[in-house]
Write an enzyme that holds these catalytic residues in place. Structure first.
Site, PDB file in Angstrom:
ATOM      1  N   LYS A 102       3.305 -15.284   1.572  1.00  0.00           N
ATOM      2  CA  LYS A 102       3.491 -15.957   0.285  1.00  0.00           C
ATOM      3  C   LYS A 102       4.982 -16.251   0.139  1.00  0.00           C
ATOM      4  O   LYS A 102       5.646 -15.829  -0.822  1.00  0.00           O
ATOM      5  CB  LYS A 102       2.955 -15.052  -0.854  1.00  0.00           C
ATOM      6  CG  LYS A 102       2.843 -15.713  -2.204  1.00  0.00           C
ATOM      7  CD  LYS A 102       1.745 -16.760  -2.322  1.00  0.00           C
ATOM      8  CE  LYS A 102       1.857 -17.505  -3.645  1.00  0.00           C
ATOM      9  NZ  LYS A 102       0.924 -18.638  -3.773  1.00  0.00           N
TER      10      LYS A 102
ATOM     11  N   ASP B 172     -12.166  -9.358   4.369  1.00  0.00           N
ATOM     12  CA  ASP B 172     -13.463  -9.378   3.671  1.00  0.00           C
ATOM     13  C   ASP B 172     -13.998 -10.805   3.582  1.00  0.00           C
ATOM     14  O   ASP B 172     -15.201 -11.041   3.754  1.00  0.00           O
ATOM     15  CB  ASP B 172     -13.337  -8.786   2.252  1.00  0.00           C
ATOM     16  CG  ASP B 172     -13.640  -7.290   2.210  1.00  0.00           C
ATOM     17  OD1 ASP B 172     -13.342  -6.606   3.213  1.00  0.00           O
ATOM     18  OD2 ASP B 172     -14.165  -6.810   1.188  1.00  0.00           O
TER      19      ASP B 172
ATOM     20  N   ASP C 262      -2.860 -18.135  -0.356  1.00  0.00           N
ATOM     21  CA  ASP C 262      -3.890 -18.802  -1.177  1.00  0.00           C
ATOM     22  C   ASP C 262      -4.553 -19.925  -0.377  1.00  0.00           C
ATOM     23  O   ASP C 262      -5.775 -20.077  -0.365  1.00  0.00           O
ATOM     24  CB  ASP C 262      -3.303 -19.303  -2.515  1.00  0.00           C
ATOM     25  CG  ASP C 262      -1.999 -20.071  -2.365  1.00  0.00           C
ATOM     26  OD1 ASP C 262      -1.413 -20.073  -1.262  1.00  0.00           O
ATOM     27  OD2 ASP C 262      -1.556 -20.670  -3.363  1.00  0.00           O
TER      28      ASP C 262
ATOM     29  N   TYR D 115       0.824  -1.213   0.000  1.00  0.00           N
ATOM     30  CA  TYR D 115       0.000   0.000   0.000  1.00  0.00           C
ATOM     31  C   TYR D 115       0.859   1.265   0.000  1.00  0.00           C
ATOM     32  O   TYR D 115       0.449   2.302  -0.498  1.00  0.00           O
ATOM     33  CB  TYR D 115      -0.895   0.041   1.246  1.00  0.00           C
ATOM     34  CG  TYR D 115      -2.227  -0.660   1.107  1.00  0.00           C
ATOM     35  CD1 TYR D 115      -2.306  -1.983   0.691  1.00  0.00           C
ATOM     36  CD2 TYR D 115      -3.411   0.006   1.413  1.00  0.00           C
ATOM     37  CE1 TYR D 115      -3.523  -2.626   0.593  1.00  0.00           C
ATOM     38  CE2 TYR D 115      -4.635  -0.629   1.318  1.00  0.00           C
ATOM     39  CZ  TYR D 115      -4.696  -1.941   0.908  1.00  0.00           C
ATOM     40  OH  TYR D 115      -5.902  -2.564   0.811  1.00  0.00           O
TER      41      TYR D 115
ATOM     42  N   ASP E 250      -6.263  -7.190   4.005  1.00  0.00           N
ATOM     43  CA  ASP E 250      -7.426  -6.530   3.396  1.00  0.00           C
ATOM     44  C   ASP E 250      -8.336  -7.580   2.772  1.00  0.00           C
ATOM     45  O   ASP E 250      -9.549  -7.588   2.988  1.00  0.00           O
ATOM     46  CB  ASP E 250      -6.935  -5.537   2.335  1.00  0.00           C
ATOM     47  CG  ASP E 250      -8.084  -4.828   1.639  1.00  0.00           C
ATOM     48  OD1 ASP E 250      -9.008  -4.386   2.348  1.00  0.00           O
ATOM     49  OD2 ASP E 250      -8.066  -4.738   0.395  1.00  0.00           O
TER      50      ASP E 250
HETATM   51  C1  IPM Z   1     -10.360  -1.436   4.268  1.00  0.00           C
HETATM   52  C2  IPM Z   1     -10.632  -0.768   2.939  1.00  0.00           C
HETATM   53  C3  IPM Z   1      -9.498   0.194   2.640  1.00  0.00           C
HETATM   54  C4  IPM Z   1      -8.219  -0.616   2.527  1.00  0.00           C
HETATM   55  C5  IPM Z   1      -9.717   1.068   1.394  1.00  0.00           C
HETATM   56  C6  IPM Z   1     -11.003   1.853   1.466  1.00  0.00           C
HETATM   57  C7  IPM Z   1      -8.554   1.987   1.147  1.00  0.00           C
HETATM   58  O1  IPM Z   1     -10.805  -1.729   1.956  1.00  0.00           O
HETATM   59  O2  IPM Z   1     -10.240  -0.710   5.280  1.00  0.00           O
HETATM   60  O3  IPM Z   1     -10.286  -2.654   4.306  1.00  0.00           O
HETATM   61  O4  IPM Z   1      -7.923  -1.153   1.452  1.00  0.00           O
HETATM   62  O5  IPM Z   1      -7.520  -0.708   3.521  1.00  0.00           O
HETATM   63 MG    MG Z   2     -10.869  -3.720   2.648  1.00  0.00          MG
END
Ligand code: IPM
Ligand code: MG
Length: 355
Positions: free
Chosen positions: A189, A249, A221, A143, A245
């Site tokens: 990885k 999710d 993975d 990032y 990240d």
């Molecule tokens: C998160 C989001 C952020 C990230 C974005 C909005 C920059 O996806 O907080 O997980 O990638 O960190």
């Molecule tokens: Mg995110």
């Protein structure tokens, strides 16, 4: 004398204002029964800050955040900002804020509510009892790595971690594990990336200071697969910025709704507390967003401030309200007794939190 806290509110875009308002409602409710006072100040970040100041992270917001005891944040972004140059994008504001605050540790718990096991797209027996936390490195990795550039016919980013950066996030993960089931799964990885090979070595080093914690390494993975196959095997997942990240999710779907996952970004001077979901512009302003992830983030904030009773009140209230069968629209097909609006959900949690 009441304990007083200065809270910076960064409501942001889309559903951000609606959900932060509900968290504030709940904070005020617990303040009325515990000996706490909150002094709130609002600051702009994201698209709303671009609209007013042509800058997704105005200096005034940085100053206000740094002068507070904690920051409660909603969400940022929206389709109208997607075509802006990178320095004006809402996400750039958030990333800069994380960096300014030096909140290198992002704690993302994924705990399933018994009442909502049916809400997961996975089988109930796979998800029932899931209780894991993703510890994601937040201010380094690909990032932020340099060099980075987008040219006409090629573009590149750099995934870089220093030993020091790996060490400090690994420590956070092991400390979390000591308070939990004493298991760390470090995700990388290392079969391909040098940066992951260093990651492994440093994590092994840190592990020596925590002989009670068992450590395993997993390729990212495989970790994605294992999270869906058998999520109960995880206690603490330690990983870098981009892998964290993605995996967080995925973890959110294991527990059913992305509207149920809070997060804390800590390690710097001031902690930043936010739901892991986005600004959901498609449902903004309709009163149907689920405020629970933000309310849970407020609870994480209270815990870090040392207000354990107040935090427990909120956590128990959320459980009770869900148990009673109150659901926002996203969860309306799962044992709902009554479907309630964003603000009704906030009021219910506030009411139960004072009992
Ligand atoms: C998160 C989001 C952020 C990230 C974005 C909005 C920059 O996806 O907080 O997980 O990638 O960190
Ligand atoms: Mg995110």
């Amino acid at each position: 004398m009441a304990n007083k806290y200065k809270i910076a509110l960064i409501k942001g875009d889309g559903i951000g204002p609606e959900i932060v308002d509900e968290a504030v409602k709940v904070l005020d409710a617990v303040a009325s029964v515990e000996d706490i006072e909150f002094d709130y100040s609002d600051y702009l970040m994201g698209g709303c800050a671009v609209d007013v100041f042509d800058n997704p992270l105005p200096q005034d917001t940085i100053n206000g955040a740094l002068a507070s005891d904690a920051i409660l944040f909603g969400a940022i972004g929206g389709p109208q900002y997607d075509t802006l140059p990178k320095e004006k994008r809402p996400e750039t504001g958030l990333l800069k804020m994380r960096k300014e605050l030096n909140v290198f540790a992002n704690i993302r718990p994924a705990v399933i509510f018994d009442e909502l096991t049916a809400a997961s797209t996975l089988k109930e027996e796979v998800v029932k009892g899931v209780n894991l936390v993703v510890v994601r490195e937040l201010t380094g990795g690909i990032y932020f790595g340099e060099p980075r550039e987008k040219l006409a016919d090629k573009a590149y980013n750099t995934m870089v971690y220093t030993k020091e950066e790996i060490k400090r996030i690994a420590k956070v993960a092991f400390e979390q594990a000591m308070k939990r089931d004493k298991k760390v799964t470090s995700v990388d990885k290392a079969n391909v990336l040098e940066v992951s090979q260093l990651w492994r070595e440093v994590v092994e080093e840190v592990a020596k200071d925590y002989p009670e914690v068992s450590l395993e390494h997993m390729y990212v993975d495989n970790a994605a697969m294992q999270l869906i196959r058998a999520p109960k095997q995880f206690d603490v997942i330690l990983t870098g910025n981009i892998f964290g990240d993605i995996l967080s999710d995925a973890a959110s779907m294991v527990v059913g709704s992305i509207g149920l996952l809070p997060s804390a970004s800590v390690g710097g001077k001031v902690g930043l507390y936010e739901p892991i979901h986005g600004s959901a512009p498609d449902i903004a302003g309709q009163g149907i967003a689920n405020p629970i992830a933000t309310i849970m983030s407020a609870s994480m904030m209270l815990r870090d401030l040392g207000e354990l009773n107040a935090a427990n009140r909120i956590d128990n209230a959320i459980k009770a309200v869900l148990k009673e069968g109150y659901r926002t629209k996203d969860l309306s097909s799962f044992d709902a007794k009554e479907v309630v609006s964003t603000s009704e959900m906030g009021s219910l949690v506030a009411e139960y939190a004072t009992k």
